[in-house]
Write an enzyme that holds these catalytic residues in place. Sequence first.
Site, PDB file in Angstrom:
ATOM      1  N   CYS A 106       0.805  -1.225   0.000  1.00 37.32           N
ATOM      2  CA  CYS A 106       0.000   0.000   0.000  1.00 37.32           C
ATOM      3  C   CYS A 106       0.839   1.276   0.000  1.00 37.32           C
ATOM      4  O   CYS A 106       0.417   2.293  -0.525  1.00 37.32           O
ATOM      5  CB  CYS A 106      -0.996   0.000   1.151  1.00 37.32           C
ATOM      6  SG  CYS A 106      -0.246  -0.048   2.784  1.00 37.32           S
ATOM      7  N   LYS A 180      -5.972  -9.364  11.080  1.00 40.40           N
ATOM      8  CA  LYS A 180      -5.879  -7.922  10.900  1.00 40.40           C
ATOM      9  C   LYS A 180      -7.246  -7.412  10.490  1.00 40.40           C
ATOM     10  O   LYS A 180      -7.774  -7.776   9.440  1.00 40.40           O
ATOM     11  CB  LYS A 180      -4.842  -7.600   9.821  1.00 40.40           C
ATOM     12  CG  LYS A 180      -4.742  -6.120   9.517  1.00 40.40           C
ATOM     13  CD  LYS A 180      -3.605  -5.837   8.565  1.00 40.40           C
ATOM     14  CE  LYS A 180      -3.526  -4.367   8.228  1.00 40.40           C
ATOM     15  NZ  LYS A 180      -2.429  -4.080   7.294  1.00 40.40           N
ATOM     16  N   ARG A 202     -10.409  -1.171   2.493  1.00 48.15           N
ATOM     17  CA  ARG A 202      -9.675  -2.431   2.565  1.00 48.15           C
ATOM     18  C   ARG A 202     -10.538  -3.595   3.060  1.00 48.15           C
ATOM     19  O   ARG A 202     -10.028  -4.624   3.478  1.00 48.15           O
ATOM     20  CB  ARG A 202      -8.474  -2.270   3.514  1.00 48.15           C
ATOM     21  CG  ARG A 202      -7.494  -1.192   3.111  1.00 48.15           C
ATOM     22  CD  ARG A 202      -6.099  -1.538   3.610  1.00 48.15           C
ATOM     23  NE  ARG A 202      -5.237  -0.388   3.788  1.00 48.15           N
ATOM     24  CZ  ARG A 202      -4.759   0.374   2.817  1.00 48.15           C
ATOM     25  NH1 ARG A 202      -5.077   0.126   1.560  1.00 48.15           N
ATOM     26  NH2 ARG A 202      -3.962   1.393   3.095  1.00 48.15           N
ATOM     27  N   LYS A 233      -4.279  -7.527  15.331  1.00 44.71           N
ATOM     28  CA  LYS A 233      -4.153  -6.098  15.095  1.00 44.71           C
ATOM     29  C   LYS A 233      -5.495  -5.499  14.744  1.00 44.71           C
ATOM     30  O   LYS A 233      -6.202  -6.089  13.931  1.00 44.71           O
ATOM     31  CB  LYS A 233      -3.167  -5.905  13.937  1.00 44.71           C
ATOM     32  CG  LYS A 233      -2.980  -4.507  13.466  1.00 44.71           C
ATOM     33  CD  LYS A 233      -2.098  -4.509  12.257  1.00 44.71           C
ATOM     34  CE  LYS A 233      -2.097  -3.091  11.717  1.00 44.71           C
ATOM     35  NZ  LYS A 233      -1.431  -2.989  10.459  1.00 44.71           N
TER      36      LYS A 233
HETATM   37  C1  PBG Z   1      -0.070  -1.854   5.757  1.00 44.64           C
HETATM   38  C2  PBG Z   1      -0.174  -1.577   7.203  1.00 44.64           C
HETATM   39  C3  PBG Z   1      -1.075  -0.731   7.880  1.00 44.64           C
HETATM   40  C4  PBG Z   1      -0.671  -0.739   9.216  1.00 44.64           C
HETATM   41  C5  PBG Z   1       0.420  -1.596   9.310  1.00 44.64           C
HETATM   42  N1  PBG Z   1       0.692  -2.113   8.064  1.00 44.64           N
HETATM   43  C6  PBG Z   1      -2.158   0.131   7.386  1.00 44.64           C
HETATM   44  C7  PBG Z   1      -3.391  -0.423   6.836  1.00 44.64           C
HETATM   45  O1  PBG Z   1      -3.608  -1.629   6.745  1.00 44.64           O
HETATM   46  O2  PBG Z   1      -4.200   0.412   6.426  1.00 44.64           O
HETATM   47  C8  PBG Z   1      -1.291   0.054  10.326  1.00 44.64           C
HETATM   48  C9  PBG Z   1      -0.380   0.343  11.459  1.00 44.64           C
HETATM   49  C10 PBG Z   1      -0.856   1.419  12.375  1.00 44.64           C
HETATM   50  O3  PBG Z   1      -1.975   1.952  12.242  1.00 44.64           O
HETATM   51  O4  PBG Z   1      -0.082   1.740  13.285  1.00 44.64           O
HETATM   52  N2  PBG Z   1      -1.104  -2.481   5.158  1.00 44.64           N
END
Ligand code: PBG
Length: 310
Positions: A106, A180, A202, A233
């Site tokens: 991304c 996630k 997403r 996460k």
């Molecule tokens: C990449 C990614 C993201 C985060 C970690 N790796 C952003 C997302 O998925 O939009 C978020 C980390 C954070 O908010 O501290 N995809």
Amino acid sequence: MRALVREHQIEVSHLVQPMFVVENARDAGPIRSMPGVHRYTVESAVQEVGVLDALDVRAVLLFGIPDTKDAVASSNYDPNGVVQRAARAIKEAFGHVIVIADLCNCEYTSHGHCGIVDERGEVDNDATVEILVRTALTYARSGVDVIAPSDMMDGRVRAIREALDSEGFEHVAIMAYSAKYASAFYGPFREAADSTPQFGDRRSYQMDPPNAREALREISLDIDEGADIIMVKPGMPYLDIVRAARDSFDVPIAVYNVSGEYSMLKAAAQNGWIDEDRAVDELLTGFVRAGADVIITYFAKDYAARHAPH
Ligand code: PBG
């Protein structure tokens, strides 16, 4: 007496400091939405790792901010890309520090999605996995110790594991962002990493917040595919998932205390509404109590500095 019978302890050795590394020095500097967090050049990142090392924080999670983006994230698998250069420089200066590389597209795609977008505007799972594998190999060749795929494509852990093994990188570990969630708490990160999707969201590849059993299924798939560490996460709203994962699986569990969780606590502290140090201690304790082994947090450095032996 309380110390004698305390059930859980935060260990600095279990904390991971996320770091944003920029390719172009013009992009370095403080991140407005995350007070106290900076974007580093490769050179200043190495210096910062030295500061962390002195505080006994010996694991960093690298995010790259490339100078150029395109539809297929080619700056991601460039052997001289920003993460590749940062990893080489950090490992050269501080070989004992564990370098974890977030693996996603991304930050590298012009459209800001984590994958390759097909003509219908949908993320193409298998085409994305190919790019991830290609990028993972350049990371491994640059000395990265742990590859952390955060894209949420299906089958990527096995594909990365097989490619690493066939190129002689059996010792490189995989920390999979397994559970996630599609979360509002990534807001400040998207400013920090310049990775806001230019259309859509997403939700087709990140998980729906109400689902818990699905998280356990995703985790179990990633373990079967060869993940060494699995991750939940964000952190605070998903402690039940951390606990359920701890009770169901024997692998190390990481929790990612994400940008929005960091920024809201910082904002409240800056307004004098909350005692930051106590709140951070309580927050990190909650992760340990829920069963996390590895805690990825923008508070790692501050926590370690406050608890450094005198
Ligand atoms: C990449 C990614 C993201 C985060 C970690 N790796 C952003 C997302 O998925 O939009 C978020 C980390 C954070 O908010 O501290 N995809």
